[in-house]
Design an enzyme around this catalytic site. Structure first.
Site, mmCIF file in Angstrom:
data_model
loop_
_atom_site.group_PDB
_atom_site.id
_atom_site.type_symbol
_atom_site.label_atom_id
_atom_site.label_comp_id
_atom_site.label_asym_id
_atom_site.label_seq_id
_atom_site.Cartn_x
_atom_site.Cartn_y
_atom_site.Cartn_z
ATOM 1 C CG ASN A 1 -1.992 1.711 -3.201
ATOM 2 O OD1 ASN A 1 -0.780 1.804 -3.045
ATOM 3 N ND2 ASN A 1 -2.850 1.857 -2.216
ATOM 4 C CG ASP B 1 -1.978 0.980 1.286
ATOM 5 O OD1 ASP B 1 -2.081 1.771 0.335
ATOM 6 O OD2 ASP B 1 -2.731 0.996 2.290
ATOM 7 N NE ARG B 2 6.720 4.453 -1.491
ATOM 8 C CZ ARG B 2 6.480 5.732 -1.756
ATOM 9 N NH1 ARG B 2 5.244 6.202 -1.714
ATOM 10 N NH2 ARG B 2 7.472 6.552 -2.072
ATOM 11 C CE LYS B 3 -3.065 5.093 1.045
ATOM 12 N NZ LYS B 3 -2.497 4.133 1.997
ATOM 13 C CG PHE B 4 4.102 4.236 -6.181
ATOM 14 C CD1 PHE B 4 5.446 4.443 -5.859
ATOM 15 C CD2 PHE B 4 3.590 2.954 -6.102
ATOM 16 C CE1 PHE B 4 6.258 3.369 -5.480
ATOM 17 C CE2 PHE B 4 4.387 1.881 -5.728
ATOM 18 C CZ PHE B 4 5.720 2.084 -5.411
#
Ligand code: 5BU
Length: 480
Positions: A337, A308-311
């Site tokens: 994501n 869930d790194r949320k680039f």
């Protein structure tokens, strides 16, 4: 889909080809007014720029209804207005015009033109899907005493409009059905079999129910195995297969801060989940061995790993963040994501690293936290970005179902067994609200499991609640 029973004259075929050439008929992924994604789109408004084509279309419509009895005709605003005008002028049949809104001044007429109570009027329309536009115009005419028994349309999308109109006493005469259009374009080498099958499948699964109100079009609900077969992306297919095999739509959000806690938790809870979601940068003691062991657990317990790194940066930066650095996320995560904020470059950068490694990306279209800004037009634009990058984007983080396209997965965080909120703005919904009512696919649960006295028992409870909620949605669809 029923095949058309009549042999069409050659001129009909040439008109379909010309409509295709001027982009009045398009194939791809289109989001309709209803929010449903369609693989085919008709934009017959462009015809006004091709007068000969419009005249030919008007003639085809006329040939279709010469047997019907009427003394005036009325085009459904706006696309069909010029077509109705041509038919009226060529055959000397008086025309009526329906105002979309009654004028607020002067005579306040809903219907313009001369008519008497009991007159029969023919409705002219370009495309019928649910039949609602034809019915609206028929209602307006009826309100001034004009009767409608027949409507003529260039294209019947075969989505239940004909049946709905028949129920209301209106016979629909169509020049083309969707099947005709597909047959002609395929025969002329303009469409491949895959596109034809895709459109046929869409039509089959997106019919309006004649006995329901026209707004209640419900996309088909598939069971996981059936849905997996529709997916060409290997991550989506694998995920749906796991969900079917394990009867689980539960993702564990393993937000613990040491490698030992992480691996112990995942080993115990792994049998009950389809996904383990990590925040790898919250581990105090990360080493490559942590993710090697995590991958072994994924193989043993049959789940996918979602980082869930949320680039959320430009393409070149996310490419390095994903493909290298200390965490080397692309070497172990099946799913990542990203926020759409930077524009499509973020997806392109991630795809450059991840596509060849069989990794899929979720776009964050909505969030669970109070006051978040991922709403409205932003959410809509995110869905469009996903549709334009379907080879790599496998779905959404969202709190609602955002598209009827069964090849996109919706995952929802902020789930507990009772609704509520934490002290920092996290908002919780229940599994049945998320899966049954809102049509999401996967519940993401963190503290509800790892802070429970017995995380395994809690995971079993969430697994059961999530799966029961899915079965309830499936049953509701089957019996509706
Ligand atoms: P919780 O303990 O069930 O509240 O954890 C939810 C997890 O989902 C946590 O890892 C968040 O970072 C993650 N999350 C979220 O809660 N809401 C969002 O909108 C997104 C991610 Br995107």
């Amino acid at each position: 889909m029923a095949a058309s029973s009549e042999v069409m004259p050659a001129s009909s075929e040439s008109i379909v080809l010309r409509l295709f050439e001027v982009d009045a008929v398009k194939f791809g992924d289109f989001t309709l007014k209803s929010g449903i994604t369609s693989p085919v789109y008709f934009d017959l408004r462009v015809m006004i720029s091709f007068p000969q084509l419009m005249t030919d279309v008007a003639n085809l419509l006329w040939d279709k209804i010469s047997a019907s009895k009427f003394i005036s005709l009325c085009g459904v605003p706006y696309t069909a207005l010029p077509i109705a005008t041509l038919m009226s002028a060529s055959h000397n049949i008086p025309m009526l015009i329906r105002r979309k809104e009654a004028k607020g001044y002067g005579t306040k007429k809903l219907i313009e033109g001369i008519f008497r109570t009991g007159d029969v009027c023919l409705i002219v329309e370009d495309v019928v899907s649910s039949g609602s536009s034809v019915l609206d115009t028929a209602e307006a005419l009826k309100s001034v005493g004009v009767l409608v028994t027949d409507a003529v349309v260039l294209l019947d999308r075969e989505q239940g409009g004909r049946q709905k109109l028949q129920q209301e006493g209106i016979t629909l005469h169509s020049v083309f059905t969707m099947t005709d259009i597909l047959t002609i374009l395929k025969g002329a080498g303009k469409l491949d079999s895959q596109t034809v099958d895709k459109v046929a499948c869409y039509i089959e699964h997106n019919r309006f129910q004649p006995d329901q109100t026209v707004c209640s079009l419900k996309p088909k609900v598939y069971d996981y195995e059936e849905r997996a077969k529709l997916c060409t992306n290997s991550v989506t297919r694998r995920l749906l297969e796991i969900m079917g095999e394990k009867r689980s739509n539960l993702a564990l959000s393993a937000d613990v801060t040491t490698s030992q806690e992480l691996l112990q938790l995942v080993d115990k809870v792994g049998p009950h989940v389809c996904i383990v979601k990590t925040h790898i940068d919250i581990l105090e003691d990360f080493t490559q061995e942590t993710v090697t062991k995590l991958s072994q657990l994924a193989a043993r317990h049959n789940f996918l790993i979602f980082e869930d790194r949320k680039f959320a940066d430009i393409g070149n930066t996310v490419l390095h963040q994903f493909g290298g650095g200390m965490y080397n996320i692309s070497s172990w995560a099946h799913i990542i994501n990203a926020h759409g904020v930077p524009g499509p470059g973020v997806v392109h950068g991630l795809r450059e690293v991840g596509a060849s490694k069989g990794c899929g990306c979720l776009l964050i279209a909505e969030m669970s936290s109070a006051g978040n800004l991922a709403t409205g037009d932003y959410t809509t634009a995110t869905v469009s970005m996903a549709e334009a990058n379907k080879d790599f984007v496998i779905g959404f983080i969202s709190v609602n179902n955002l598209t009827s396209d069964p090849t996109f997965i919706h995952m929802t965080p902020g789930v507990q067994l009772t609704a509520g909120q934490d002290s920092l703005g996290q908002q919780y919904l229940t599994p049945s609200e998320v899966i049954t009512n809102r049509g999401s696919d996967i519940i993401i649960v963190g503290r509800g499991i790892y802070e429970a006295k017995d995380p395994v028992e809690a995971a079993k409870q969430f697994q059961l609640a999530g799966y029961d909620a899915f079965v309830a949605r499936l049953t509701e669809f089957m019996t509706s």
